[in-house]
Design an enzyme around this catalytic site. Structure first.
Site, short mmCIF file in Angstrom:
data_model
loop_
_atom_site.label_atom_id
_atom_site.label_comp_id
_atom_site.label_asym_id
_atom_site.label_seq_id
_atom_site.Cartn_x
_atom_site.Cartn_y
_atom_site.Cartn_z
N CYS A 1 -7.84 -10.41 1.80
CA CYS A 1 -7.87 -9.93 3.19
C CYS A 1 -7.96 -11.11 4.17
O CYS A 1 -8.93 -11.88 4.13
CB CYS A 1 -9.05 -8.98 3.40
SG CYS A 1 -9.11 -8.43 5.11
N CYS B 1 -15.33 -2.96 0.51
CA CYS B 1 -13.92 -3.16 0.85
C CYS B 1 -13.38 -4.32 0.02
O CYS B 1 -14.13 -4.99 -0.70
CB CYS B 1 -13.79 -3.48 2.33
SG CYS B 1 -14.43 -5.12 2.73
N LYS C 1 -3.12 2.59 14.64
CA LYS C 1 -3.23 3.45 13.47
C LYS C 1 -3.85 4.79 13.84
O LYS C 1 -4.64 4.87 14.80
CB LYS C 1 -4.04 2.76 12.38
CG LYS C 1 -5.45 2.39 12.81
CD LYS C 1 -6.25 1.74 11.69
CE LYS C 1 -5.87 0.32 11.41
NZ LYS C 1 -6.81 -0.39 10.52
N CYS D 1 -16.25 -7.87 6.87
CA CYS D 1 -16.17 -8.11 8.33
C CYS D 1 -16.49 -6.79 9.03
O CYS D 1 -16.63 -5.76 8.37
CB CYS D 1 -14.78 -8.64 8.71
SG CYS D 1 -13.54 -7.36 8.97
N ARG E 1 0.85 -1.20 0.00
CA ARG E 1 0.00 0.00 0.00
C ARG E 1 0.88 1.25 0.00
O ARG E 1 1.73 1.42 0.87
CB ARG E 1 -0.87 0.00 1.25
CG ARG E 1 -1.86 1.14 1.30
CD ARG E 1 -2.57 1.16 2.65
NE ARG E 1 -3.56 0.12 2.79
CZ ARG E 1 -4.11 -0.22 3.97
NH1 ARG E 1 -3.74 0.41 5.08
NH2 ARG E 1 -5.01 -1.17 4.04
N ARG F 1 -1.42 7.64 9.17
CA ARG F 1 -1.52 7.02 7.85
C ARG F 1 -1.69 8.08 6.77
O ARG F 1 -1.66 9.27 7.04
CB ARG F 1 -2.74 6.08 7.83
CG ARG F 1 -2.71 4.98 8.88
CD ARG F 1 -1.95 3.81 8.36
NE ARG F 1 -2.01 2.67 9.25
CZ ARG F 1 -2.87 1.66 9.13
NH1 ARG F 1 -3.82 1.67 8.20
NH2 ARG F 1 -2.81 0.62 9.95
N LYS G 1 -5.63 8.27 11.88
CA LYS G 1 -6.07 8.77 10.57
C LYS G 1 -6.47 10.24 10.63
O LYS G 1 -7.17 10.65 11.55
CB LYS G 1 -7.22 7.91 10.07
CG LYS G 1 -6.79 6.46 9.87
CD LYS G 1 -7.89 5.57 9.37
CE LYS G 1 -7.34 4.19 9.03
NZ LYS G 1 -8.39 3.27 8.58
FE1 SRM Z 1 -8.92 -1.27 6.48
C1 SRM Z 1 -7.49 -3.78 8.34
C2 SRM Z 1 -8.18 -2.81 3.69
C3 SRM Z 1 -9.67 1.56 4.91
C4 SRM Z 1 -10.56 -0.12 9.34
N1 SRM Z 1 -7.94 -2.99 6.12
C5 SRM Z 1 -7.37 -3.86 6.98
C6 SRM Z 1 -6.53 -4.91 6.24
C7 SRM Z 1 -5.13 -4.39 6.14
C8 SRM Z 1 -6.61 -6.35 6.80
C9 SRM Z 1 -5.57 -6.76 7.80
O1 SRM Z 1 -5.32 -6.05 8.79
O2 SRM Z 1 -5.04 -7.86 7.62
C10 SRM Z 1 -7.25 -4.87 4.86
C11 SRM Z 1 -6.43 -5.32 3.66
C12 SRM Z 1 -7.32 -5.99 2.63
C13 SRM Z 1 -6.67 -6.24 1.34
O3 SRM Z 1 -6.52 -7.43 0.98
O4 SRM Z 1 -6.33 -5.29 0.64
C14 SRM Z 1 -7.80 -3.47 4.85
N2 SRM Z 1 -8.82 -0.71 4.68
C15 SRM Z 1 -8.59 -1.52 3.61
C16 SRM Z 1 -8.86 -0.80 2.31
C17 SRM Z 1 -7.96 -1.24 1.17
C18 SRM Z 1 -10.33 -1.01 1.94
C19 SRM Z 1 -10.73 -0.61 0.54
O5 SRM Z 1 -11.41 -1.42 -0.07
O6 SRM Z 1 -10.39 0.47 0.08
C20 SRM Z 1 -8.68 0.65 2.78
C21 SRM Z 1 -7.26 1.11 2.70
C22 SRM Z 1 -7.11 2.51 3.17
C23 SRM Z 1 -5.77 3.11 2.97
O7 SRM Z 1 -5.44 3.37 1.81
O8 SRM Z 1 -5.07 3.35 3.95
C24 SRM Z 1 -9.08 0.53 4.23
N3 SRM Z 1 -9.86 0.46 7.07
C25 SRM Z 1 -10.17 1.45 6.19
C26 SRM Z 1 -11.12 2.35 6.78
C27 SRM Z 1 -11.78 3.53 6.11
C28 SRM Z 1 -11.07 4.82 6.36
O9 SRM Z 1 -10.03 4.86 7.03
O10 SRM Z 1 -11.56 5.84 5.90
C29 SRM Z 1 -11.39 1.85 8.05
C30 SRM Z 1 -12.44 2.42 9.06
C31 SRM Z 1 -11.94 3.61 9.77
C32 SRM Z 1 -11.14 3.21 10.96
O11 SRM Z 1 -9.92 3.20 10.86
O12 SRM Z 1 -11.75 2.86 11.97
C33 SRM Z 1 -10.58 0.68 8.22
N4 SRM Z 1 -8.97 -1.83 8.52
C34 SRM Z 1 -9.76 -1.26 9.48
C35 SRM Z 1 -9.63 -2.02 10.69
C36 SRM Z 1 -10.33 -1.71 12.04
C37 SRM Z 1 -9.53 -0.72 12.78
C38 SRM Z 1 -10.02 -0.47 14.19
O13 SRM Z 1 -9.45 0.39 14.84
O14 SRM Z 1 -10.93 -1.13 14.65
C39 SRM Z 1 -8.74 -3.08 10.41
C40 SRM Z 1 -8.27 -4.18 11.37
C41 SRM Z 1 -7.19 -3.73 12.27
O15 SRM Z 1 -6.61 -2.66 12.13
O16 SRM Z 1 -6.91 -4.50 13.17
C42 SRM Z 1 -8.36 -2.94 9.02
FE1 SF4 Z 2 -13.08 -5.77 4.46
FE2 SF4 Z 2 -12.79 -6.51 7.01
FE3 SF4 Z 2 -10.85 -6.99 5.27
FE4 SF4 Z 2 -11.39 -4.50 5.99
S1 SF4 Z 2 -10.59 -6.04 7.29
S2 SF4 Z 2 -10.96 -5.24 3.90
S3 SF4 Z 2 -13.64 -4.60 6.30
S4 SF4 Z 2 -12.94 -7.83 5.21
#
Ligand code: SRM
Ligand code: SF4
Length: 590
Positions: free
Chosen positions: A463, A457, A236, A502, A101, A171, A238
């Site tokens: 993922c 997502c 993280k 999820c 990323r 980030r 943001k």
């Molecule tokens: Fe996310 C984890 C994809 C935006 C909340 N997110 C992940 C991971 C890295 C899975 C992992 O930890 O193993 C996913 C990778 C999937 C893949 O195969 O690509 C993933 N998140 C994404 C993306 C690619 C979704 C998309 O379809 O665009 C977004 C990448 C953003 C970026 O460029 O940085 C993405 N993630 C978000 C957002 C939206 C936002 O930030 O506006 C959120 C919700 C806002 C927030 O942060 O609460 C988000 N991602 C999470 C979470 C839950 C975090 C939490 O504090 O509860 C996880 C899990 C974790 O961090 O443990 C997570």
């Molecule tokens: Fe989607 Fe959950 Fe994976 Fe984020 S962590 S990309 S919400 S399945």
């Protein structure tokens, strides 16, 4: 590298009078647990770990400790989940691949930078696609370990970094992507870049590991990470910037949201919002999505200082024992918003002014043609599920490449996973359209508003946290709702549909009008309400609904909305006014 147990008792000194931010003297010493990731971070020597050695060890995957360190470098270790069962049957290991990323502040790329990503994806990724994310970056999936260094090196050659793409740090900072010659747009960009410069990680590890750089000697007393220290942030973090009125970036979903107030087209100051985040854990009712709360109004020139102070409060008081509660929202809810304000004020050495009232009129997707400046236009192109890929029917990746090569636009990635091609001469509009059509690419007005506004997502197959499909089922989900919206006269309402595999909420489902949140394979919790402009959370309506039945489950609420809404009332407002209880009593029509 560390071999400590997952949870260990440790004496941790927190909040030493810290570097760079004035007025703090909250030194305290306390006994507490520390999560395994904290130990890994500290022992990683500012994110070096043993990555250099691991890159040449001939293994297809990294150790658990290095996997954690890699995240800070913008890399996730994954495996192709579509292949898991078959490989297991054959007695083979998983097919290990990396997701890379980038960090692309505000989503802005030059034509050459975009073309570099396209080229890297074609040559080095097993999937060959570019994935535009909900935070305005590009992800490359399917990079095998042997190609990782080359991939990051080539991204760096294009003058883009992956450091800060993931990990416990600030980030990618997102910002309304619309281009234009109004001064406030230039000012937002200047402020964003100043924040990136201040809040980005400074470790030399990145250069040493990926670019074969020599270690840089530090002067006595100099720290490699003056802001973060050696354990970085608890989780993280943001940050987002929105112009007053247009909440296209979902500013309330960020740890820090900055809303620019304008006078005569210039930014005079920001309302600062704190404590937003979507993530929740299905099994833990103490976790929840939260919209950011207004903290203060600040003059424009204070923005870097104030955001830095907030980051340091979270650095010093965020939960380092339990990562589930380590986001800023929990720090604030544990201690109170007033405490947060006083702590920031103490670090600034002055009081903060109260926040201003915010008025939102729109969450613009910026798609279609728009005048950008005299003689120049931008074209917002819809990218289905954010996936830039060639299929038999539509060669989106090739079409985009062709347009970018010929017309050299600046490429702006949107937080709704689309692209804006900016700086196109007005007289070239028709040629651009013709070029895209040659590749089967449809312009934005050829998609329904419902489709344009829907997001998903990534989820499967990459993922590791997905429990259900998301990106791959979004077209089918929208196809269930589109005819229903048409029949009920709701097609032009701009009702937002978001799907995630999820409860983590990567497509920001909890402020969508209709959200499907994966519970198990093929089944989703359905949330309703939210707000078209991202200012309200939705509510769980039904649990564990089979994918094929989601639209029928929502039908009674949509029918009631069509029949009973007040003049001008939006779907989210209607749901909040009438509540969902009366619909819950009704059986789901199959
Ligand atoms: Fe996310 C984890 C994809 C935006 C909340 N997110 C992940 C991971 C890295 C899975 C992992 O930890 O193993 C996913 C990778 C999937 C893949 O195969 O690509 C993933 N998140 C994404 C993306 C690619 C979704 C998309 O379809 O665009 C977004 C990448 C953003 C970026 O460029 O940085 C993405 N993630 C978000 C957002 C939206 C936002 O930030 O506006 C959120 C919700 C806002 C927030 O942060 O609460 C988000 N991602 C999470 C979470 C839950 C975090 C939490 O504090 O509860 C996880 C899990 C974790 O961090 O443990 C997570
Ligand atoms: Fe989607 Fe959950 Fe994976 Fe984020 S962590 S990309 S919400 S399945």
């Amino acid at each position: 590298m560390c071999s400590s147990p997952g949870w260990r008792k440790a004496w941790v000194r927190v909040a030493e009078p810290h570097n760079g931010v004035s007025g703090v003297s909250t030194e305290r010493t306390e006994e507490r647990h520390e999560s395994k990731v904290e130990v890994i971070k500290r022992e990683s020597r500012y994110l070096r770990g043993t990555l250099k050695e691991a890159l040449v060890d001939g293994q297809p995957k990294f150790s658990e400790e290095n996997v954690q360190v890699l995240k800070f470098h913008g890399v996730y270790q994954q495996d192709d989940r579509d292949l898991r069962a078959q490989l297991k049957k054959e007695g083979k290991d998983r097919h290990w691949i990396m997701m890379v990323r980038a960090r692309i502040p505000g989503g802005v790329l030059t034509a050459d930078q975009y073309l570099a990503f396209d080229d890297i994806a074609s040559r080095l990724s097993e999937y060959g696609s570019l994935r535009i994310t909900t935070r305005q970056t590009i992800q490359l999936h399917g990079i095998v370990k042997d190609r990782l260094k080359e991939t990051i090196r080539e991204i760096n050659d294009a003058l883009v970094t992956t450091l800060g793409g993931c990990g416990d740090q600030v980030r990618n900072i997102i910002c309304c992507p619309a281009p234009g010659d109004e001064p406030f747009r230039r000012e937002m960009r200047e402020d964003l870049l100043a924040l990136v410069a201040r809040l980005g990680a400074k470790t030399g590890a990145y250069h040493e590991i990926w670019l074969d750089g020599e270690p840089v000697e530090l002067a006595p007393g100099e720290s490699e990470e003056p802001l973060y220290g050696d354990v970085y942030l608890p989780r993280k973090f943001k940050v987002a910037i929105a112009p007053e009125g247009d909440n296209c970036i979902d500013v309330y979903d960020n740890d820090v949201g900055l809303v620019a107030h304008l006078e005569e087209g210039r930014i005079v100051g920001y309302t600062v919002l704190v404590g937003g985040s979507m993530g929740r854990t299905a099994s833990d009712p103490n976790t929840y999505p939260r919209l950011a709360s207004p903290l203060a109004y600040i003059p424009r020139h204070e923005v870097v200082e104030v955001v830095t102070a907030i980051v340091t409060v979270q650095r010093d008081f965020g939960d380092r024992a339990n990562r589930r509660f380590a986001r800023l929202k929990y720090t604030i809810d544990r201690r109170g918003l007033d405490w947060m304000r006083s702590e920031v004020e103490a670090r600034l050495g002055r009081p903060l002014a109260p926040p201003r009232t915010l008025v939102w009129t729109n969450a613009d997707d910026h798609l279609g043609w728009h005048r950008e400046a005299v003689g120049r236009s931008y074209l917002g192109l819809f990218v289905p599920q954010g996936r830039v890929v060639d299929t038999e029917a539509v060669r989106l990746k090739s079409g985009l490449r062709q347009v970018v090569e010929r017309f050299r636009p600046t490429v702006r990635l949107t937080p709704q996973q689309n692209v804006l091609l900016s700086g196109i001469p007005d007289e070239a509009r028709q040629e651009v359209e013709a070029c895209l059509r040659e590749f089967g690419v449809r312009l934005a007005d050829e998609w329904s508003l419902t489709r344009r506004r829907a997001m998903a997502c990534v989820a499967l197959p990459t993922c590791g946290l997905a429990v259900a499909e998301s990106e791959r089922v979004l077209p089918a989900v929208v196809a269930q709702f589109e005819p229903m919206f048409e029949a009920l006269g709701l097609a032009d309402e701009g009702i937002t549909i978001r799907v995630t595999g999820c409860p983590n909420g990567c497509a920001r489902p909890y402020n969508a009008n209709i959200a499907l949140v994966g519970r198990t394979m093929g089944k989703y919790d359905v949330f309703l309400g939210g707000s078209e402009v991202g200012t309200a959370l939705n509510e769980r309506f039904r649990e564990v609904v089979p994918l094929a039945e989601v639209a029928e489950a929502v039908r009674p609420v949509l029918e009631a909305f069509a029949a009973e809404r007040e003049p001008g009332e939006a779907f989210g407002d209607f749901v909040r006014r009438v509540g969902l209880e009366r619909f819950r009593a009704e059986p789901v029509r199959a």
